[in-house]
Scaffold this motif. Structure first.
Motif, PDB file in Angstrom:
ATOM      1  N   TYR A  50       0.643  -1.285   0.077  1.00  0.00           N
ATOM      2  CA  TYR A  50      -0.048   0.055   0.029  1.00  0.00           C
ATOM      3  C   TYR A  50       1.005   1.197  -0.133  1.00  0.00           C
ATOM      4  N   HIS A  51       1.892   1.293   0.723  1.00  0.00           N
ATOM      5  CA  HIS A  51       2.988   2.382   0.795  1.00  0.00           C
ATOM      6  C   HIS A  51       3.861   2.485  -0.353  1.00  0.00           C
ATOM      7  N   THR A  52       3.676   1.759  -1.694  1.00  0.00           N
ATOM      8  CA  THR A  52       4.510   1.760  -2.601  1.00  0.00           C
ATOM      9  C   THR A  52       3.757   2.250  -3.896  1.00  0.00           C
ATOM     10  N   ILE A  53       4.392   2.286  -4.997  1.00  0.00           N
ATOM     11  CA  ILE A  53       3.747   2.560  -6.144  1.00  0.00           C
ATOM     12  C   ILE A  53       2.906   1.406  -6.787  1.00  0.00           C
ATOM     13  N   GLN A  54       2.690   0.371  -5.844  1.00  0.00           N
ATOM     14  CA  GLN A  54       1.830  -0.763  -6.168  1.00  0.00           C
ATOM     15  C   GLN A  54       0.395  -0.496  -5.490  1.00  0.00           C
ATOM     16  N   ARG A  55       0.350   0.746  -4.808  1.00  0.00           N
ATOM     17  CA  ARG A  55      -1.042   0.815  -4.126  1.00  0.00           C
ATOM     18  C   ARG A  55      -2.114   0.842  -5.018  1.00  0.00           C
ATOM     19  N   ASP A  56      -2.175   0.963  -6.149  1.00  0.00           N
ATOM     20  CA  ASP A  56      -3.187   1.145  -6.998  1.00  0.00           C
ATOM     21  C   ASP A  56      -3.811  -0.313  -7.177  1.00  0.00           C
ATOM     22  N   ILE A  57      -2.898  -1.409  -7.393  1.00  0.00           N
ATOM     23  CA  ILE A  57      -3.087  -2.658  -7.527  1.00  0.00           C
ATOM     24  C   ILE A  57      -3.670  -3.278  -6.434  1.00  0.00           C
ATOM     25  N   PHE A  58      -2.988  -3.061  -5.324  1.00  0.00           N
ATOM     26  CA  PHE A  58      -3.612  -3.470  -3.804  1.00  0.00           C
ATOM     27  C   PHE A  58      -4.902  -3.011  -3.764  1.00  0.00           C
ATOM     28  N   VAL A  59      -5.022  -1.555  -3.610  1.00  0.00           N
ATOM     29  CA  VAL A  59      -6.569  -1.334  -3.344  1.00  0.00           C
ATOM     30  C   VAL A  59      -7.676  -1.623  -4.403  1.00  0.00           C
ATOM     31  N   GLY A  60      -7.265  -1.586  -5.574  1.00  0.00           N
ATOM     32  CA  GLY A  60      -8.217  -1.775  -6.772  1.00  0.00           C
ATOM     33  C   GLY A  60      -8.555  -3.149  -6.477  1.00  0.00           C
ATOM     34  N   CYS A  61      -7.605  -4.330  -6.533  1.00  0.00           N
ATOM     35  CA  CYS A  61      -8.036  -5.625  -6.253  1.00  0.00           C
ATOM     36  C   CYS A  61      -9.074  -5.904  -4.931  1.00  0.00           C
ATOM     37  N   LEU A  62      -8.693  -5.151  -3.865  1.00  0.00           N
ATOM     38  CA  LEU A  62      -9.412  -5.389  -2.714  1.00  0.00           C
ATOM     39  C   LEU A  62     -11.063  -4.719  -2.905  1.00  0.00           C
ATOM     40  N   PHE A  63     -10.934  -3.840  -3.699  1.00  0.00           N
ATOM     41  CA  PHE A  63     -12.323  -3.316  -3.933  1.00  0.00           C
ATOM     42  C   PHE A  63     -13.188  -4.025  -5.008  1.00  0.00           C
ATOM     43  N   ALA A  64     -12.479  -4.532  -5.971  1.00  0.00           N
ATOM     44  CA  ALA A  64     -13.078  -5.435  -6.809  1.00  0.00           C
ATOM     45  C   ALA A  64     -13.619  -6.817  -6.063  1.00  0.00           C
ATOM     46  N   ILE A  65     -12.772  -7.256  -5.266  1.00  0.00           N
ATOM     47  CA  ILE A  65     -13.032  -8.447  -4.634  1.00  0.00           C
ATOM     48  C   ILE A  65     -14.176  -8.089  -3.362  1.00  0.00           C
ATOM     49  N   GLY A  66     -14.227  -6.936  -2.675  1.00  0.00           N
ATOM     50  CA  GLY A  66     -15.217  -6.595  -1.632  1.00  0.00           C
ATOM     51  C   GLY A  66     -16.388  -6.432  -2.242  1.00  0.00           C
ATOM     52  N   THR A  67     -16.591  -5.628  -3.420  1.00  0.00           N
ATOM     53  CA  THR A  67     -17.732  -5.264  -3.900  1.00  0.00           C
ATOM     54  C   THR A  67     -18.305  -6.418  -4.572  1.00  0.00           C
ATOM     55  N   PHE A  68     -17.863  -7.222  -5.111  1.00  0.00           N
ATOM     56  CA  PHE A  68     -18.367  -8.729  -5.531  1.00  0.00           C
ATOM     57  C   PHE A  68     -18.928  -9.367  -4.386  1.00  0.00           C
ATOM     58  N   LEU A  69     -18.216  -9.629  -3.262  1.00  0.00           N
ATOM     59  CA  LEU A  69     -18.756 -10.103  -2.171  1.00  0.00           C
ATOM     60  C   LEU A  69     -20.038  -9.771  -1.542  1.00  0.00           C
ATOM     61  N   ILE A  70     -19.914  -8.419  -1.407  1.00  0.00           N
ATOM     62  CA  ILE A  70     -21.385  -7.756  -0.944  1.00  0.00           C
ATOM     63  C   ILE A  70     -22.162  -7.996  -1.823  1.00  0.00           C
ATOM     64  N   ALA A  71     -22.217  -7.831  -3.147  1.00  0.00           N
ATOM     65  CA  ALA A  71     -23.227  -8.006  -4.228  1.00  0.00           C
ATOM     66  C   ALA A  71     -23.803  -9.752  -4.169  1.00  0.00           C
ATOM     67  N   TYR A  72     -22.718 -10.495  -3.939  1.00  0.00           N
ATOM     68  CA  TYR A  72     -23.119 -11.890  -3.829  1.00  0.00           C
ATOM     69  C   TYR A  72     -24.223 -12.249  -2.715  1.00  0.00           C
ATOM     70  N   ARG A  73     -25.202 -13.048  -3.212  1.00  0.00           N
ATOM     71  CA  ARG A  73     -26.490 -13.361  -2.363  1.00  0.00           C
ATOM     72  C   ARG A  73     -25.829 -14.879  -1.776  1.00  0.00           C
ATOM     73  N   GLY A  74     -25.775 -15.602  -2.745  1.00  0.00           N
ATOM     74  CA  GLY A  74     -25.518 -16.889  -2.153  1.00  0.00           C
ATOM     75  C   GLY A  74     -26.824 -17.894  -2.132  1.00  0.00           C
ATOM     76  N   HIS A  75     -26.660 -18.847  -1.245  1.00  0.00           N
ATOM     77  CA  HIS A  75     -28.169 -19.575  -0.934  1.00  0.00           C
ATOM     78  C   HIS A  75     -28.372 -19.138   0.031  1.00  0.00           C
ATOM     79  N   ASP A  76     -29.758 -19.694   0.466  1.00  0.00           N
ATOM     80  CA  ASP A  76     -30.534 -19.316   1.604  1.00  0.00           C
ATOM     81  C   ASP A  76     -30.048 -20.127   2.844  1.00  0.00           C
ATOM     82  N   ARG A  77     -30.071 -19.565   3.946  1.00  0.00           N
ATOM     83  CA  ARG A  77     -29.499 -20.292   5.132  1.00  0.00           C
ATOM     84  C   ARG A  77     -30.271 -21.821   5.275  1.00  0.00           C
ATOM     85  N   ALA A  78     -29.294 -22.690   5.600  1.00  0.00           N
ATOM     86  CA  ALA A  78     -29.623 -24.018   5.600  1.00  0.00           C
ATOM     87  C   ALA A  78     -30.203 -24.222   6.972  1.00  0.00           C
ATOM     88  N   PRO A  79     -30.916 -25.320   7.144  1.00  0.00           N
ATOM     89  CA  PRO A  79     -31.254 -25.652   8.430  1.00  0.00           C
ATOM     90  C   PRO A  79     -30.100 -26.083   9.468  1.00  0.00           C
TER      91      PRO A  79
END
Length: 230
Positions: A50-79
């Motif tokens: 994060y503290h280097t010029i690779q910050r864009d890669i680090f932050v961009g990938c985490l935002f992409a992963i996080g956004t998809f995970l939040i949007a993902y609904r998945g299966h209903d809660r099983a018993p």
């Protein structure tokens, strides 16, 4: 003849899931390559990029992963399940984005982000580590409980193996981070020189990516079988 539109949507959905897995597998490699180009060495942890010029890669990938995970609904809660797919992926997704927003400690004790200005340097670092733990262990829970409840015995073994890997490297990374911060000079040097935290975090992210790639591949095959039967 065009296929069932529902199956096309489902196929696209699982393709995105595979892209999420590819991001997890690719992130450490991207940082490794970019880090070698810039500095010719492996940094002590993924978060240090994060503290280097690779910050864009680090932050961009985490935002992409996080956004998809939040949007993902998945299966209903099983018993018998205490937490649904949706709640678990929301926790993981929010944590992934928060890791990017709350940077780890840097050599220069300067305020460079909004979260540091709002909460202070120490609180931002604490938030970084807490969200990192929440991210890793929610992913492990997915592998153990949610992914492992379906699929062939071989795929369930893959999911559980990925879950075990995430838990194991999470524990080692935590101990190494404590040794790096509070241990003797010898322990500090060993952790830094061998990039122990980096490799633990990389293995954890790789395990996460492999689990999602396997899950996406398995459910894509099921969709194709239903299409052929129909």
């Amino acid at each position: 003849m065009r296929g069932d539109p529902t199956d096309q949507v489902v196929a696209a959905y699982y393709r995105v899931r595979q892209m999420l897995g590819a991001l997890g597998v690719g992130l450490p490699f991207m940082l490794l390559f970019a880090g070698w180009v810039e500095e010719g060495r492996i940094l002590p942890s993924l978060s240090d990029y994060y503290h280097t010029i690779q910050r864009d890669i680090f932050v961009g990938c985490l935002f992409a992963i996080g956004t998809f995970l939040i949007a993902y609904r998945g299966h209903d809660r099983a018993p018998g399940e205490t937490v649904s797919d949706e709640i678990l992926t929301n926790i993981a997704g929010i944590s992934a984005i928060a890791i990017a927003l709350f940077p780890s400690e840097a050599e220069a004790q300067e305020v460079t982000t909004l979260t540091q200005a709002a909460f202070g340097l120490r609180a931002a670092v604490l938030g970084h580590y807490l969200f990192a733990q929440a991210f890793l262990y929610s992913l492990a829970w997915m592998c153990f409980v949610h992914f492992g409840r379906t699929g062939s015995p071989r795929r369930r073994a893959v999911y559980r193996g990925c879950g075990l890997a995430i838990v194991a490297v999470g524990i080692v990374a935590t101990l190494a981070a404590i040794g790096r911060r509070f241990g003797s000079e010898a322990i500090h040097s060993f952790v830094i020189d061998n990039s122990i935290v980096f490799w633990c975090e990389a293995v954890g992210v790789w395990a996460f990516g492999i689990a999602w790639l396997t899950k996406g591949r398995a459910e894509m095959l099921l969709t194709r079988r239903r299409t052929r039967v129909a």
